[in-house]
Design an enzyme around this catalytic site. Structure first.
Site, mmCIF file in Angstrom:
data_model
loop_
_atom_site.group_PDB
_atom_site.id
_atom_site.type_symbol
_atom_site.label_atom_id
_atom_site.label_comp_id
_atom_site.label_asym_id
_atom_site.label_seq_id
_atom_site.Cartn_x
_atom_site.Cartn_y
_atom_site.Cartn_z
ATOM 1 N N LYS A 119 14.713 10.134 6.057
ATOM 2 C CA LYS A 119 15.496 9.788 7.247
ATOM 3 C C LYS A 119 16.327 10.959 7.746
ATOM 4 O O LYS A 119 16.560 11.095 8.947
ATOM 5 C CB LYS A 119 16.417 8.590 6.964
ATOM 6 C CG LYS A 119 15.694 7.264 6.925
ATOM 7 C CD LYS A 119 16.702 6.138 7.076
ATOM 8 C CE LYS A 119 16.034 4.778 7.110
ATOM 9 N NZ LYS A 119 17.006 3.690 7.178
ATOM 10 N N LYS A 200 -1.064 -1.325 9.011
ATOM 11 C CA LYS A 200 -0.343 -2.596 8.925
ATOM 12 C C LYS A 200 0.432 -2.843 10.225
ATOM 13 O O LYS A 200 0.852 -1.886 10.881
ATOM 14 C CB LYS A 200 0.533 -2.569 7.676
ATOM 15 C CG LYS A 200 1.999 -2.736 7.864
ATOM 16 C CD LYS A 200 2.767 -2.648 6.585
ATOM 17 C CE LYS A 200 4.107 -2.024 6.927
ATOM 18 N NZ LYS A 200 5.277 -2.661 6.501
ATOM 19 N N LYS A 203 6.880 -3.089 13.073
ATOM 20 C CA LYS A 203 7.728 -3.167 14.266
ATOM 21 C C LYS A 203 7.906 -1.798 14.914
ATOM 22 O O LYS A 203 8.158 -1.695 16.107
ATOM 23 C CB LYS A 203 9.073 -3.810 13.955
ATOM 24 C CG LYS A 203 9.854 -3.168 12.836
ATOM 25 C CD LYS A 203 11.134 -3.938 12.624
ATOM 26 C CE LYS A 203 11.862 -3.528 11.373
ATOM 27 N NZ LYS A 203 11.242 -3.959 10.112
HETATM 28 P P1 ATP Z 1 8.924 -0.457 9.952
HETATM 29 O O1 ATP Z 1 8.021 -0.358 11.140
HETATM 30 O O2 ATP Z 1 10.347 -0.080 10.250
HETATM 31 O O3 ATP Z 1 8.359 0.132 8.692
HETATM 32 P P2 ATP Z 1 7.945 -3.056 9.266
HETATM 33 O O4 ATP Z 1 7.759 -4.042 10.372
HETATM 34 O O5 ATP Z 1 6.714 -2.329 8.802
HETATM 35 O O6 ATP Z 1 9.052 -2.011 9.652
HETATM 36 P P3 ATP Z 1 9.507 -3.361 6.886
HETATM 37 O O7 ATP Z 1 10.925 -3.345 7.347
HETATM 38 O O8 ATP Z 1 8.919 -2.142 6.269
HETATM 39 O O9 ATP Z 1 8.582 -3.846 8.101
HETATM 40 O O10 ATP Z 1 9.291 -4.545 5.865
HETATM 41 C C1 ATP Z 1 10.089 -5.711 5.791
HETATM 42 C C2 ATP Z 1 9.365 -6.725 4.929
HETATM 43 O O11 ATP Z 1 8.245 -7.256 5.652
HETATM 44 C C3 ATP Z 1 8.782 -6.162 3.627
HETATM 45 O O12 ATP Z 1 8.943 -7.140 2.618
HETATM 46 C C4 ATP Z 1 7.314 -5.951 3.932
HETATM 47 O O13 ATP Z 1 6.488 -6.076 2.789
HETATM 48 C C5 ATP Z 1 7.031 -7.091 4.921
HETATM 49 N N1 ATP Z 1 5.998 -6.709 5.898
HETATM 50 C C6 ATP Z 1 6.171 -5.817 6.901
HETATM 51 N N2 ATP Z 1 5.064 -5.704 7.640
HETATM 52 C C7 ATP Z 1 4.140 -6.534 7.076
HETATM 53 C C8 ATP Z 1 2.787 -6.874 7.389
HETATM 54 N N3 ATP Z 1 2.185 -6.318 8.419
HETATM 55 N N4 ATP Z 1 2.145 -7.772 6.628
HETATM 56 C C9 ATP Z 1 2.777 -8.343 5.565
HETATM 57 N N5 ATP Z 1 4.053 -8.073 5.219
HETATM 58 C C10 ATP Z 1 4.749 -7.189 5.953
#
Ligand code: ATP
Ligand code: LTN
Length: 334
Positions: A119, A200, A203
């Site tokens: 970060k 995956k 967001k």
């Molecule tokens: P960023 O884009 O900031 O990485 P993100 O949407 O990928 O955010 P995280 O904040 O990394 O999500 O994850 C929050 C929680 O949601 C974690 O427990 C992660 O395992 C779960 N999660 C995030 N994206 C997925 C997905 N596409 N499928 C299943 N579980 C998910």
């Protein structure tokens, strides 16, 4: 009055960033797991607004995101009768405990945190809070003597740090904290991006069309699913390696309905991708419509404030007792 079942003996705690967007992936992979865990564990779930400000945030947006996250969590099934749901900054003892822990954490150990390394590269002129972030997280955890901390793999190192800080404090000043265990919550079902199904659904993705947001309107959801990347085979079969787009849509449908993969393959034998996508879209629309209805009932309702007010009184008392014990152990009294 919380209604905990008698079988609830262990506790869990997790903090969630008020980032503004919650995706279908977050819902399936994280929020629904938490809603399941509330049946088995005494659960603390809080919005980590103090962690959010370790990188620049627009105040108006942050305020909206905080309220929105609480409403969405409850709408998604986090039951305020079974969880302590609260706002981190409303419990001032987190920051107080954090300072005492800061004075008991070695700079060297903190410098090894990989999230800070990542970060700090992305944020020019990063602030000191970004560096001390994991100590505030340790304070969040250690204040409540919890058994498990469910987090994604990226936060494992921070929970281990909290455990080490607790171990060191207990050794130096006498037994003060329970040592928490990390509980990795990576879901078996990973929801993939609709446009790039090899990634995956995240967001932070730069293509809006690939992600379904929990508050997307029904027509937006339909449009996104109808536009999902598939393949040219015209065969509805679960094969994540060779058919990632179709397999992702099957995963979405099975995660949100009673249908199994096998049911779906049978139902759509000989049918075209358009019919299949319409079917998946209606499953998603149905699930999210119920959540959205609850969300819009709550978002401006005093009920939301009542829940947060009731919880903060309880958790503040717990964290205050821990803070006073720490001060006593450290000789900070008259
Ligand atoms: P960023 O884009 O900031 O990485 P993100 O949407 O990928 O955010 P995280 O904040 O990394 O999500 O994850 C929050 C929680 O949601 C974690 O427990 C992660 O395992 C779960 N999660 C995030 N994206 C997925 C997905 N596409 N499928 C299943 N579980 C998910
Ligand atoms: N750093 C975590 C959020 C977080 C947290 C916590 C998680 C803050 N305090 C305590 C578990 C326990 C994140 O960014 N996901």
């Amino acid at each position: 009055m919380k209604k905990f079942s008698e079988s609830v003996t262990k506790s869990i705690l997790t903090g969630v960033q008020p980032s503004g967007v919650i995706t279908l992936g977050n819902y399936v992979g994280a929020i629904r797991q938490m809603a399941k865990m509330q049946e088995e564990y005494l659960s603390y779930i809080f919005v980590v607004d103090m962690h959010a400000i370790t990188v620049p945030k627009d105040p108006k947006e942050l305020h909206q995101n905080i309220r929105s996250l609480v409403a969405l969590f409850i709408a998604c099934g986090i039951d305020p009768e079974k969880n302590f749901i609260f706002l981190q900054s409303e419990n001032e003892y987190h920051a107080n405990i954090s300072w005492l822990l800061e004075c008991n954490t070695s700079f060297g150990e903190l410098s090894r945190m990989t999230q800070f390394k990542d970060k700090s590269k992305k944020n020019v002129n990063f602030k000191a809070g970004l560096f001390t972030y994991p100590i505030l997280m340790a304070a969040d955890i250690l204040a409540y003597d919890v058994d498990y901390v469910p987090v994604g793999i990226d936060q494992k190192q921070h929970v281990e740090l909290a455990r080490n800080i607790a171990l060191h404090f207990n050794k130096t000043y006498g037994d003060t904290f329970k040592l928490p265990d990390v509980y990795i919550t990576e879901s078996q079902t990973k929801i993939m991006d609709l446009i790039s199904p090899d990634k995956k659904m995240s967001k932070s993705s730069d293509n809006e069309k690939g992600i379904i947001k929990m508050l997307d309107k029904p027509d937006v959801i339909r449009k996104k699913i109808m536009g999902a990347t598939t393949d040219s085979e015209c065969l509805i079969k679960y094969d994540p390696l060779n058919k990632p787009g179709i397999s992702n849509l099957i995963n979405i449908a099975t995660a949100l309905s009673q249908y199994s993969i096998h049911d779906i393959e049978n139902m759509f034998e000989g049918k075209n991708y358009g019919d299949f996508k319409r079917f998946v879209a209606e499953i998603v629309v149905q699930e999210l419509s119920v959540i959205q209805e609850k969300y819009y009932q709550l978002i401006d309702s005093p009920e939301l404030d009542k829940i947060l007010d009731e919880n903060i009184d309880i958790v503040r008392k717990i964290a205050k007792d821990k803070f006073l014990l720490m001060k006593k152990r450290m000789g900070m009294y008259r």
